[in-house]
Design a protein around this motif. Sequence first.
Motif, PDB file in Angstrom:
ATOM      1  N   THR A 284       2.030 -36.144 -30.489  1.00 53.00           N
ATOM      2  CA  THR A 284       1.052 -35.215 -29.895  1.00 53.00           C
ATOM      3  C   THR A 284       0.896 -35.444 -28.390  1.00 53.00           C
ATOM      4  OG1 THR A 284      -0.800 -36.708 -30.405  1.00 53.00           O
ATOM      5  CG2 THR A 284      -0.257 -35.026 -32.049  1.00 53.00           C
ATOM      6  N   ARG A 285       1.220 -36.646 -27.915  1.00 55.73           N
ATOM      7  CA  ARG A 285       1.126 -36.966 -26.489  1.00 55.73           C
ATOM      8  C   ARG A 285       2.524 -37.372 -26.026  1.00 55.73           C
ATOM      9  NH1 ARG A 285      -1.731 -41.399 -25.353  1.00 55.73           N
ATOM     10  NH2 ARG A 285      -2.531 -40.611 -23.358  1.00 55.73           N
ATOM     11  N   THR A 307      -0.942 -32.169 -27.528  1.00 58.76           N
ATOM     12  CA  THR A 307      -2.249 -32.097 -26.862  1.00 58.76           C
ATOM     13  C   THR A 307      -2.185 -32.595 -25.423  1.00 58.76           C
ATOM     14  OG1 THR A 307      -2.844 -34.292 -27.693  1.00 58.76           O
ATOM     15  CG2 THR A 307      -3.471 -32.379 -29.034  1.00 58.76           C
ATOM     16  N   GLU A 308      -1.183 -33.414 -25.096  1.00 57.03           N
ATOM     17  CA  GLU A 308      -1.039 -33.916 -23.728  1.00 57.03           C
ATOM     18  C   GLU A 308       0.439 -34.008 -23.380  1.00 57.03           C
ATOM     19  OE1 GLU A 308      -2.293 -37.664 -20.807  1.00 57.03           O
ATOM     20  OE2 GLU A 308      -2.899 -37.654 -22.924  1.00 57.03           O
ATOM     21  N   ARG A 338      -3.738 -29.411 -20.679  1.00 58.46           N
ATOM     22  CA  ARG A 338      -2.762 -30.105 -21.525  1.00 58.46           C
ATOM     23  C   ARG A 338      -1.628 -30.722 -20.732  1.00 58.46           C
ATOM     24  NH1 ARG A 338      -0.161 -25.992 -24.988  1.00 58.46           N
ATOM     25  NH2 ARG A 338       0.800 -27.760 -26.049  1.00 58.46           N
TER      26      ARG A 338
END
Length: 469
Positions: A284-285, A307-308, A338
């Motif tokens: 997610t990152r 998300t990042e 983001r």
Amino acid sequence: MLLTLSTTHRPATDLGFLLHKNPARAQTVEIGAGTAHVFYPEATDERCTVALLLEVDPIALVRGSRGAEGFSLGQYVNDRPYAASSLLAVALGKAFASARRGVSKERPELPGTALPLEVHLPALSCRGGAEMARRFFEPLGWTVDARAVPLDPEFPQWGDSRYVDLRLTGTLRLADAINHLYVALPVLDDAKHYWVGTDEVDKLLRAGGGWLAGHPERELITRRYLAHRGSLARQAMARLAEVDDLDTERLDDAVPEEPVDTPVPLVLQRHGAVLAALRSAGATRVLDLGCGDGALLRALLDERQLTEIVGVDVSARALEIAARRLHLDRLPERQRDRITLRQGALTYTDARLRGYDAAVLMEVVEHLDPDRLPALERTVFADAAPGTVVVTTPNVEHNVRYENLAAGSMRHRDHRFEWTRAEFADWASGVAGRHGYAVRFVPVGSDDPEVGPPTQMAVFTRTAQEAAA
């Protein structure tokens, strides 16, 4: 129509050796539509200027034209003899052919030297105005002063014409500067005075070698140079993507045509393989290390589970281009939050890179000198130590399948090396063993039974023991 090119390199008269034109005498070059004159208004050790003046024969131009431009008189009364366009590009290419190739018998070291250059085009036909000129030249390292020419200075209420007074300054190799202009003149005019056929694709790729594939406006440049012929534009973009081994995108609907069954460009297959690996890892990152002008970042933004997203590159200019390409200033706040762009070298420890789920090095390692790879390894696998690392790199064995790639050549002029499958496996396995990762290998592109895929990918995953530690 007139073009001048000046330098303050010392001695400035070295310009004559690069151009293969003696500053002491004027020369003429015949082209189909007229005569080009090459002369030097100034030639001292401090400053040297060469001028290319093209006298267009309107009768010869009509004889060689593709047909009437709107009405019969328009073939004889038009801007072609006065405004810089594809006519001047032809003269430029013919008058300075050796300089475009970057050769000089008398001064063999000069062609590879970046010189302070100034270019002036007092009347440039530019569809899109001054802004279009900036969009073309600024990503190439030029400082651009483009001023719209009014339709009539005595009647300012009439507004501006489609012509600009263009001045460029920058420190570049002369061969690169001339090739920039050779492509720019017909592209900015958005017209050519001759029929555009398949050989124009080769001309574009030769003149654009080393810069076109990485230009943020390459799709527009390609379409305009090839007179909006969709099949030729797609052919050029596919060759840029596979042979130059840089990013490309699908063309938009500016050149509608019946759909054809064409292979997916290698770069898009590479994006798909990387995204699939990230999805499989549940990341997610994510770090995009060596993000360049943001090609992969755009694809990462479309992945909703991320998300990042952090793009890192050593080049501030590349990051500026990425920001423009991604339209960061116009993204909705939720999307903008983001993504982050950071300048940084991948061979130096950066505490900001720690704690991410995954890192991607897509077509990055081959741009480093081999003796810098241990520093990259330490930065990514020991210091940042993400859960997953995805690395893609060319498979040099597959190069024999590229008909336009000379034997022994690499796919891009900036590549320091290209690995065989065995060499890549040896490096990746060593890295994994030293830093507590497991590694698997994935072919990207058609997996040729004899020479393997065009791109090879390694997916590193931290072992459970290392993750717990």
